[in-house]
Motif scaffolding. Structure first.
Motif, mmCIF file in Angstrom:
data_model
loop_
_atom_site.group_PDB
_atom_site.id
_atom_site.type_symbol
_atom_site.label_atom_id
_atom_site.label_comp_id
_atom_site.label_asym_id
_atom_site.label_seq_id
_atom_site.Cartn_x
_atom_site.Cartn_y
_atom_site.Cartn_z
ATOM 1 N N THR A 36 1.018 -1.226 0.196
ATOM 2 C CA THR A 36 0.211 -0.122 -0.296
ATOM 3 C C THR A 36 1.103 1.336 0.447
ATOM 4 O OG1 THR A 36 -1.997 -1.386 1.200
ATOM 5 C CG2 THR A 36 -2.206 0.913 0.891
ATOM 6 N N PHE A 37 0.545 1.885 -1.075
ATOM 7 C CA PHE A 37 1.534 3.325 -1.281
ATOM 8 C C PHE A 37 1.216 4.406 -0.554
ATOM 9 C CE2 PHE A 37 3.044 0.145 -4.144
ATOM 10 C CZ PHE A 37 4.104 0.455 -4.197
ATOM 11 N N ASN A 38 1.483 5.275 0.628
ATOM 12 C CA ASN A 38 1.196 6.569 0.880
ATOM 13 C C ASN A 38 1.965 7.650 0.135
ATOM 14 O OD1 ASN A 38 0.739 8.657 2.238
ATOM 15 N ND2 ASN A 38 1.815 8.551 4.483
ATOM 16 N N TYR A 39 1.333 8.376 -1.047
ATOM 17 C CA TYR A 39 2.115 9.256 -1.451
ATOM 18 C C TYR A 39 1.775 10.368 -1.131
ATOM 19 C CZ TYR A 39 -1.897 8.000 -4.882
ATOM 20 O OH TYR A 39 -3.958 7.751 -4.895
ATOM 21 N N GLY A 40 1.007 10.528 -0.537
ATOM 22 C CA GLY A 40 0.397 11.489 0.401
ATOM 23 C C GLY A 40 -1.022 12.848 -0.325
ATOM 24 N N GLN A 41 -1.696 11.182 -0.393
ATOM 25 C CA GLN A 41 -3.160 11.417 -1.223
ATOM 26 C C GLN A 41 -3.854 12.144 0.070
ATOM 27 O OE1 GLN A 41 -1.044 8.643 -0.721
ATOM 28 N NE2 GLN A 41 -2.790 6.609 -0.333
ATOM 29 N N ARG A 42 -4.983 12.317 0.143
ATOM 30 C CA ARG A 42 -6.310 12.834 0.463
ATOM 31 C C ARG A 42 -6.485 11.229 1.645
ATOM 32 N NH1 ARG A 42 -8.599 18.545 -0.223
ATOM 33 N NH2 ARG A 42 -7.619 18.557 -2.174
ATOM 34 N N ALA A 43 -7.245 10.831 0.848
ATOM 35 C CA ALA A 43 -7.622 8.604 1.218
ATOM 36 C C ALA A 43 -6.619 8.447 2.111
ATOM 37 C CB ALA A 43 -8.352 8.493 0.387
ATOM 38 N N ALA A 44 -5.351 8.902 2.299
ATOM 39 C CA ALA A 44 -4.225 7.898 2.360
ATOM 40 C C ALA A 44 -4.023 6.974 4.235
ATOM 41 C CB ALA A 44 -2.340 8.748 2.766
ATOM 42 N N VAL A 45 -4.607 8.114 4.983
ATOM 43 C CA VAL A 45 -5.114 7.092 6.412
ATOM 44 C C VAL A 45 -5.883 6.078 6.147
ATOM 45 C CG1 VAL A 45 -6.285 7.699 8.945
ATOM 46 C CG2 VAL A 45 -4.593 9.827 7.572
ATOM 47 N N LYS A 46 -7.637 6.538 5.237
ATOM 48 C CA LYS A 46 -8.636 5.833 5.169
ATOM 49 C C LYS A 46 -7.867 3.913 5.081
ATOM 50 C CE LYS A 46 -11.444 6.478 7.863
ATOM 51 N NZ LYS A 46 -12.551 6.265 8.586
ATOM 52 N N GLU A 47 -7.010 4.545 3.255
ATOM 53 C CA GLU A 47 -6.769 3.839 2.655
ATOM 54 C C GLU A 47 -5.702 2.507 3.117
ATOM 55 O OE1 GLU A 47 -4.640 4.710 -1.246
ATOM 56 O OE2 GLU A 47 -6.446 6.077 -1.225
ATOM 57 N N ILE A 48 -4.109 3.026 4.402
ATOM 58 C CA ILE A 48 -3.658 2.138 4.986
ATOM 59 C C ILE A 48 -4.249 1.583 5.611
ATOM 60 C CG2 ILE A 48 -1.484 2.366 6.400
ATOM 61 C CD1 ILE A 48 -1.134 4.972 5.027
ATOM 62 N N GLU A 49 -5.457 2.383 7.155
ATOM 63 C CA GLU A 49 -6.455 1.548 7.360
ATOM 64 C C GLU A 49 -6.602 -0.039 6.544
ATOM 65 O OE1 GLU A 49 -10.520 2.380 10.472
ATOM 66 O OE2 GLU A 49 -8.687 3.980 9.619
ATOM 67 N N HIS A 50 -7.839 0.280 5.699
ATOM 68 C CA HIS A 50 -8.576 -0.219 5.555
ATOM 69 C C HIS A 50 -7.618 -2.235 4.832
ATOM 70 C CE1 HIS A 50 -12.868 0.577 5.851
ATOM 71 N NE2 HIS A 50 -12.082 2.057 6.601
ATOM 72 N N SER A 51 -6.311 -0.985 3.872
ATOM 73 C CA SER A 51 -5.590 -1.851 3.518
ATOM 74 C C SER A 51 -5.534 -3.442 4.791
ATOM 75 C CB SER A 51 -5.136 -1.573 2.834
ATOM 76 O OG SER A 51 -5.202 -0.475 1.605
ATOM 77 N N ALA A 52 -4.441 -2.349 4.746
ATOM 78 C CA ALA A 52 -4.526 -3.411 6.834
ATOM 79 C C ALA A 52 -5.554 -4.474 6.884
ATOM 80 C CB ALA A 52 -3.824 -2.380 7.643
ATOM 81 N N LYS A 53 -6.492 -4.097 7.370
ATOM 82 C CA LYS A 53 -7.894 -5.023 7.746
ATOM 83 C C LYS A 53 -8.018 -5.949 7.036
ATOM 84 C CE LYS A 53 -10.717 -1.511 10.303
ATOM 85 N NZ LYS A 53 -11.545 -0.548 10.264
ATOM 86 N N ILE A 54 -8.225 -5.822 5.282
ATOM 87 C CA ILE A 54 -8.002 -6.869 4.379
ATOM 88 C C ILE A 54 -6.948 -7.863 3.938
ATOM 89 C CG2 ILE A 54 -8.015 -6.973 1.639
ATOM 90 C CD1 ILE A 54 -9.423 -4.117 1.511
ATOM 91 N N ALA A 55 -5.918 -7.207 4.321
ATOM 92 C CA ALA A 55 -4.358 -7.907 5.015
ATOM 93 C C ALA A 55 -5.060 -8.848 5.837
ATOM 94 C CB ALA A 55 -2.847 -6.974 5.038
ATOM 95 N N LYS A 56 -5.072 -8.911 6.926
ATOM 96 C CA LYS A 56 -5.358 -9.031 7.962
ATOM 97 C C LYS A 56 -6.133 -10.619 7.529
ATOM 98 C CE LYS A 56 -6.272 -8.883 13.268
ATOM 99 N NZ LYS A 56 -6.082 -8.003 14.172
ATOM 100 N N HIS A 57 -7.260 -10.120 6.453
ATOM 101 C CA HIS A 57 -8.837 -11.168 6.997
ATOM 102 C C HIS A 57 -7.836 -12.010 6.152
ATOM 103 C CE1 HIS A 57 -12.875 -12.213 5.792
ATOM 104 N NE2 HIS A 57 -12.084 -11.944 4.499
ATOM 105 N N LEU A 58 -7.334 -11.939 5.218
ATOM 106 C CA LEU A 58 -6.534 -12.565 4.150
ATOM 107 C C LEU A 58 -5.515 -13.462 4.783
ATOM 108 C CD1 LEU A 58 -6.958 -10.947 0.719
ATOM 109 C CD2 LEU A 58 -8.749 -12.776 1.283
ATOM 110 N N GLY A 59 -4.628 -13.150 5.571
ATOM 111 C CA GLY A 59 -3.558 -13.464 6.099
ATOM 112 C C GLY A 59 -2.528 -13.343 5.455
ATOM 113 N N ILE A 60 -2.752 -12.006 4.760
ATOM 114 C CA ILE A 60 -0.747 -12.058 3.820
ATOM 115 C C ILE A 60 -0.190 -11.325 4.446
ATOM 116 C CG2 ILE A 60 -2.363 -12.736 1.604
ATOM 117 C CD1 ILE A 60 -3.244 -10.174 1.055
ATOM 118 N N PRO A 61 1.230 -11.233 4.404
ATOM 119 C CA PRO A 61 1.488 -9.936 4.548
ATOM 120 C C PRO A 61 1.169 -8.719 3.923
ATOM 121 C CG PRO A 61 2.829 -11.898 4.087
ATOM 122 C CD PRO A 61 1.691 -11.682 3.291
ATOM 123 N N HIS A 62 1.719 -7.700 5.163
ATOM 124 C CA HIS A 62 1.302 -6.265 4.192
ATOM 125 C C HIS A 62 2.141 -5.238 4.636
ATOM 126 C CE1 HIS A 62 -1.198 -2.172 4.827
ATOM 127 N NE2 HIS A 62 -1.303 -2.352 3.499
#
Length: 231
Positions: A36-62
């Protein structure tokens, strides 16, 4: 995409990237890393939070990559605070000319090119032979770095820049958003985990172009996610 056992996924937590990760696992690929890339986008906080949740749900490294140096060459409204992101009536997703104009506002120079090259380096280092981004045919009409032609050319380039000839493949590049929603529904994607919005609010704003496309796609697939939108 050639048959592969290990892949690196680009995961923004948006509709397209999320469905691609679920589809990769369905095909029995091992997702060795979700980036997941933080390139300074407005949605960065939510994208990072939700990507982490998806990775945890699937059991994959993030892993979250900080590439906020994008601001050095960027005038995109997704990054520059004094630039207004097109919303509401300023967005007409069925008007190709208007969509081309709004695309210029949110365009981030070489974003997908940079992301794919970073992911390819990780893929080679981790013994993976493919990178999976989340693209769609609907937005490829105004964002050329979402197109199948871009995927093909990226693969050709990586033939020379990775020792194991990493390829770039996407399960949804030929699909419009409603079909991607239907594919995700069949994969049992928990829709509350995704974040398709350009902003980092409490809920999906429902007004930006990405939200409007998502709203139409879910409605077309007769899936009620109204509680996930603001208002």
């Amino acid at each position: 995409m050639r048959k592969s056992k290990k892949v690196v996924a680009l995961l923004s937590s948006g509709l397209d990237s999320t469905v691609n990760v679920f589809e990769a696992i369905k095909h029995h690929h091992e997702v060795v890393l979700a980036l997941t890339f933080n390139y300074g986008q407005r949605a960065a906080v939510k994208e990072i939070e939700h990507s982490a949740k998806i990775a945890k749900h699937l059991g994959i490294p993030h892993k979250v990559m900080d590439v906020t140096w994008f601001k050095d060459f960027n005038k995109s409204s997704l990054i520059v605070e004094d630039q207004a992101v097109p919303t509401g009536k300023d967005v007409e997703i069925d008007n190709l000319q208007k969509s081309g104009e709004t695309a210029k506002s949110v365009w981030v120079p070489n974003r997908n090119g940079i992301f794919i090259n970073i992911a390819a380096a990780y893929a080679e280092a981790l013994g993976a032979d493919a990178v999976i981004p989340g693209f769609n045919a609907e937005e490829a009409a105004t964002f050329p770095d979402n197109s199948r032609e871009f995927l093909e050319q990226a693969t050709k380039s990586l033939w020379y820049s990775t020792a194991n000839h990493v390829t770039v493949g996407c399960y949804t590049a030929h699909l419009n958003k409603p079909d991607i929603v239907r594919l995700g529904q069949g994969l049992k994607v928990p829709w509350e985990l995704i974040w398709p919005c350009y902003f980092s609010g409490e809920k999906w704003c429902g007004e930006c172009e990405s939200c409007q496309r998502a709203k139409r796609a879910f409605a077309s697939a007769s899936i009620n996610v109204g509680h996930l939108f603001k208002g």
